[in-house]
Design a protein around this motif. Structure first.
Motif, mmCIF file in Angstrom:
data_model
loop_
_atom_site.group_PDB
_atom_site.id
_atom_site.type_symbol
_atom_site.label_atom_id
_atom_site.label_comp_id
_atom_site.label_asym_id
_atom_site.label_seq_id
_atom_site.Cartn_x
_atom_site.Cartn_y
_atom_site.Cartn_z
ATOM 1 N N GLU A 119 -5.086 14.957 -0.485
ATOM 2 C CA GLU A 119 -4.536 13.651 -1.994
ATOM 3 C C GLU A 119 -4.889 12.366 -1.624
ATOM 4 O OE1 GLU A 119 -0.613 14.081 -3.165
ATOM 5 O OE2 GLU A 119 -0.298 16.404 -2.319
ATOM 6 N N PRO A 120 -5.820 11.867 -1.665
ATOM 7 C CA PRO A 120 -6.454 10.495 -1.427
ATOM 8 C C PRO A 120 -5.407 9.146 -1.322
ATOM 9 C CG PRO A 120 -7.174 10.880 -3.393
ATOM 10 C CD PRO A 120 -6.741 11.964 -3.252
ATOM 11 N N VAL A 121 -4.263 9.549 -1.741
ATOM 12 C CA VAL A 121 -2.748 8.406 -2.050
ATOM 13 C C VAL A 121 -2.489 8.575 -1.251
ATOM 14 C CG1 VAL A 121 -1.557 10.147 -2.839
ATOM 15 C CG2 VAL A 121 -1.113 7.929 -3.374
ATOM 16 N N LEU A 122 -2.232 9.479 0.003
ATOM 17 C CA LEU A 122 -1.493 9.433 1.434
ATOM 18 C C LEU A 122 -2.791 8.528 2.247
ATOM 19 C CD1 LEU A 122 -0.420 13.081 1.423
ATOM 20 C CD2 LEU A 122 0.509 10.857 1.097
ATOM 21 N N THR A 123 -4.010 8.768 1.827
ATOM 22 C CA THR A 123 -5.023 7.602 2.978
ATOM 23 C C THR A 123 -4.443 6.390 2.296
ATOM 24 O OG1 THR A 123 -6.596 9.335 2.436
ATOM 25 C CG2 THR A 123 -7.298 7.313 3.660
ATOM 26 N N LEU A 124 -4.166 5.687 1.627
ATOM 27 C CA LEU A 124 -3.782 4.416 1.519
ATOM 28 C C LEU A 124 -2.346 4.745 2.024
ATOM 29 C CD1 LEU A 124 -3.914 3.570 -2.379
ATOM 30 C CD2 LEU A 124 -5.939 3.803 -0.493
ATOM 31 N N VAL A 125 -1.461 5.155 2.118
ATOM 32 C CA VAL A 125 0.030 4.886 2.351
ATOM 33 C C VAL A 125 -0.680 5.124 4.382
ATOM 34 C CG1 VAL A 125 2.048 6.168 3.648
ATOM 35 C CG2 VAL A 125 1.204 6.416 0.971
ATOM 36 N N PHE A 126 -1.060 5.518 4.800
ATOM 37 C CA PHE A 126 -2.061 5.901 5.791
ATOM 38 C C PHE A 126 -2.320 3.945 6.489
ATOM 39 C CE2 PHE A 126 -5.858 5.562 9.012
ATOM 40 C CZ PHE A 126 -5.270 5.825 10.312
ATOM 41 N N GLY A 127 -2.760 3.576 5.414
ATOM 42 C CA GLY A 127 -3.688 2.108 5.277
ATOM 43 C C GLY A 127 -2.363 1.258 6.125
ATOM 44 N N LEU A 139 1.065 -1.417 0.377
ATOM 45 C CA LEU A 139 0.137 0.167 -0.135
ATOM 46 C C LEU A 139 0.880 0.944 0.363
ATOM 47 C CD1 LEU A 139 -3.071 -1.134 2.571
ATOM 48 C CD2 LEU A 139 -2.988 -0.391 -0.068
ATOM 49 N N ILE A 140 2.052 1.462 0.831
ATOM 50 C CA ILE A 140 3.298 2.455 0.436
ATOM 51 C C ILE A 140 3.152 2.249 -0.812
ATOM 52 C CG2 ILE A 140 4.524 3.941 2.329
ATOM 53 C CD1 ILE A 140 3.854 2.077 4.488
ATOM 54 N N SER A 141 3.771 1.304 -1.282
ATOM 55 C CA SER A 141 4.322 1.682 -2.366
ATOM 56 C C SER A 141 3.628 2.230 -3.460
ATOM 57 C CB SER A 141 4.940 0.453 -3.042
ATOM 58 O OG SER A 141 3.912 -0.378 -3.703
ATOM 59 N N ILE A 142 2.905 2.254 -2.945
ATOM 60 C CA ILE A 142 1.096 3.204 -4.556
ATOM 61 C C ILE A 142 1.861 5.193 -4.493
ATOM 62 C CG2 ILE A 142 -0.774 4.032 -5.350
ATOM 63 C CD1 ILE A 142 -1.743 1.148 -3.465
ATOM 64 N N TYR A 143 2.435 5.569 -3.434
ATOM 65 C CA TYR A 143 2.434 6.614 -3.633
ATOM 66 C C TYR A 143 4.043 6.795 -4.346
ATOM 67 C CZ TYR A 143 4.366 11.275 -1.473
ATOM 68 O OH TYR A 143 4.178 12.674 -1.744
ATOM 69 N N PHE A 144 4.822 5.589 -4.454
ATOM 70 C CA PHE A 144 5.953 6.422 -5.490
ATOM 71 C C PHE A 144 5.269 5.932 -6.221
ATOM 72 C CE2 PHE A 144 7.020 5.562 -0.842
ATOM 73 C CZ PHE A 144 7.585 6.829 -0.684
ATOM 74 N N ILE A 145 4.321 5.393 -7.041
ATOM 75 C CA ILE A 145 4.334 5.171 -8.451
ATOM 76 C C ILE A 145 3.696 6.131 -9.915
ATOM 77 C CG2 ILE A 145 3.079 3.123 -9.891
ATOM 78 C CD1 ILE A 145 3.985 0.882 -7.296
ATOM 79 N N GLN A 146 3.746 6.184 -11.090
ATOM 80 C CA GLN A 146 3.706 6.717 -11.824
ATOM 81 C C GLN A 146 3.570 5.721 -13.166
ATOM 82 O OE1 GLN A 146 2.746 9.513 -11.627
ATOM 83 N NE2 GLN A 146 3.268 10.151 -9.771
ATOM 84 N N ASN A 147 3.099 4.350 -13.002
ATOM 85 C CA ASN A 147 3.268 3.715 -14.514
ATOM 86 C C ASN A 147 2.435 3.053 -13.840
ATOM 87 O OD1 ASN A 147 2.936 1.563 -15.824
ATOM 88 N ND2 ASN A 147 5.078 1.506 -16.454
#
Length: 472
Positions: free
Chosen positions: A420-428, A344-352
């Motif tokens: 930024e909802p992607v940070l909500t995924l990092v929290f998860g 889940l945390i890794s999604i923040y660093f992805i653009q592809n």
């Protein structure tokens, strides 16, 4: 010596026979259909809410009605299923069937909602119905399987959950890209591809659960006279309500410890299910326009991602009993949840978008463990005559984090994470790793290292001793 005394007195305890591969297959098959419902719900409800005009910070709140109902329904369903017996229909199967009928109808109706309040109401009905049929499936494993087959039984359920979720999550993508239905619709309308995905899910849900209902035979209560006397003593609406909630304060120690683990792991899952679509469409596809083609491409890709993590979970479920035997169930759960949190945390660093599939591998490993290991640990700590009740109460610790997510995640997304909802995924992801660490404090008295070459007598002794767990 105490164990020998128990074995010498067969009337003290009914020892459950080991079930065959096909018996476990049949009793677990209904989860294939149940997961079609959950996959379509989890992958598409935020998309439907946004299509009906919901804002990103409102999404979590809109998911709130369903868990509120589950908080009330689950202990009552568990309590009633413990006190249900029919020579023809058994104990748990009537609840499978009723829940399947209601959930299937909800899936067929959902594509026709035309307002935000209608979508929220149908989610409420659908989620409650899915849980009515799902929770007695957990109790069925405790009813039917000896202790040393329970991890396998819950693993089989997880396998079917994974397979059902792969296909269920892919349905919108299949109807769009393979069958060439449009995935775009005017504002306030659900696209044709999503409509037919829900229609297909509703039909498969019902047929899969019906297979388990028809192909499984349950054991009758050990003492039918005592069972009927107890059922008569607690008859009546208010007695049922009182009895259903009275035992919550007496939860076994293992259940209390697992409750904390469940809370943080399911908080992480709800952050994913609620915010995956807005996070991925905004962070990677750079749009929030629900009528645009690129937004709907991103939303379809979310379903592909969900199918990947569910496919991984189906495969990982086959390995969990082996890993648990080599290490322990607690260590297995820790490793799996850590993999999911990092995913889940890794999604923040992805653009592809393609790289999201790598993140989903970790999530899938965690999902496999969440659906099996806690229930395997719990089943050995519960009294047999309250298996359904406590499995229903255990659902509190899925419902409560969903309620917390509904109340807090919208605020955090808007005011703490800057929209930024992607940070909500990092929290998860962080919540999931914490859940794994908390697993180490769980008392798992039923997690006994067993040699592969047990004799029948040793197998019998293990089953009896495990069933008389002093932790209860």
């Amino acid at each position: 010596m105490a164990g020998s005394a128990i074995i010498d007195n067969p009337s003290a305890l009914r020892v459950k026979p080991r079930l065959s591969f096909w018996q476990i297959w049949n009793m677990s098959f209904g989860f294939l259909g149940i997961q079609f419902g959950f996959a379509l719900q989890n992958g598409n409800m935020s998309r439907i809410f946004e299509t009906m005009g919901a804002k990103e910070d409102e999404l979590a709140f809109l998911w709130l009605a369903a868990p509120t109902t589950g908080l009330l329904i689950q202990p009552i369903i568990g309590y009633l299923s413990d006190r249900t017996w029919s020579p023809r229909w058994g104990r748990r199967r009537p609840f499978f069937l009723v829940g399947a009928i209601c959930a299937s109808l909800a899936l067929l109706v959902m594509p026709h909602v035309s307002a935000l309040w209608m979508a929220a109401g149908m989610l409420w009905i659908m989620d409650a119905s899915i849980n009515i049929s799902m929770e007695p499936f957990r109790a069925l494993v405790g009813d039917m399987l000896p202790s040393n087959q329970r991890t396998t039984g819950f693993g089989a359920q997880t396998f079917f959950i994974g397979i059902g979720a792969v296909v269920g999550s892919l349905l919108p993508y299949i109807f769009t890209n393979w069958l060439h239905f449009s995935n775009v619709a005017p504002a306030g309308h659900i696209s044709p591809s999503l409509k037919y995905a829900f229609y297909t899910g509703g039909i498969i849900y019902f047929l899969a659960v019906l297979w388990t209902v028809v192909r499984t035979r349950e054991y009758p209560p050990e003492n039918l006279a005592e069972f009927e006397a107890e059922k008569a003593r607690t008859a009546g609406f208010w007695n049922i309500i009182k009895e259903a909630f009275a035992g919550i304060s007496d939860m076994p120690r293992t259940m209390r410890q697992l409750a904390v683990v469940q809370f943080f792991s399911w908080l992480a899952l709800f952050s994913l299910w609620i915010y995956a679509t807005p996070a991925i469409t905004s962070h990677i596809y750079h749009t929030s326009d629900t009528t645009s083609k690129i937004y709907n491409e991103g939303a379809d890709w979310v379903n592909v991602c969900f199918s990947v993590y569910n496919g991984v979970s189906a495969l990982a479920a086959l390995a969990l009993p082996v890993i648990a035997r080599a290490t322990s169930r607690r260590m297995t759960h820790l490793l799996c949840l850590t993999a999911g949190g990092l995913g889940l945390i890794s999604i923040y660093f992805i653009q592809n978008p393609q790289l999201l599939l790598v993140s989903m591998i970790g999530v899938g490993v965690a999902w496999a463990s969440i659906l099996s290991i806690p229930y395997a640990m719990l089943a050995g700590a519960l009294p047999a005559n309250k298996m359904g009740y406590y499995m229903g109460v255990f659902n509190f610790f899925i419902v409560l984090p969903q309620m917390v997510a509904g109340v807090t995640l919208g605020f955090f997304t808007k005011h703490v994470f800057g929209g930024e909802p992607v940070l909500t995924l990092v929290f998860g992801g962080c919540s999931m790793i914490l859940s794994g660490l908390l697993t180490l404090r769980v008392h798992d008295a039923d997690d006994i290292r067993l040699p592969n070459n047990m004799t029948p007598a040793e197998n019998l002794a293990y089953d009896v001793l495990a069933s008389n767990n002093p932790n209860v």
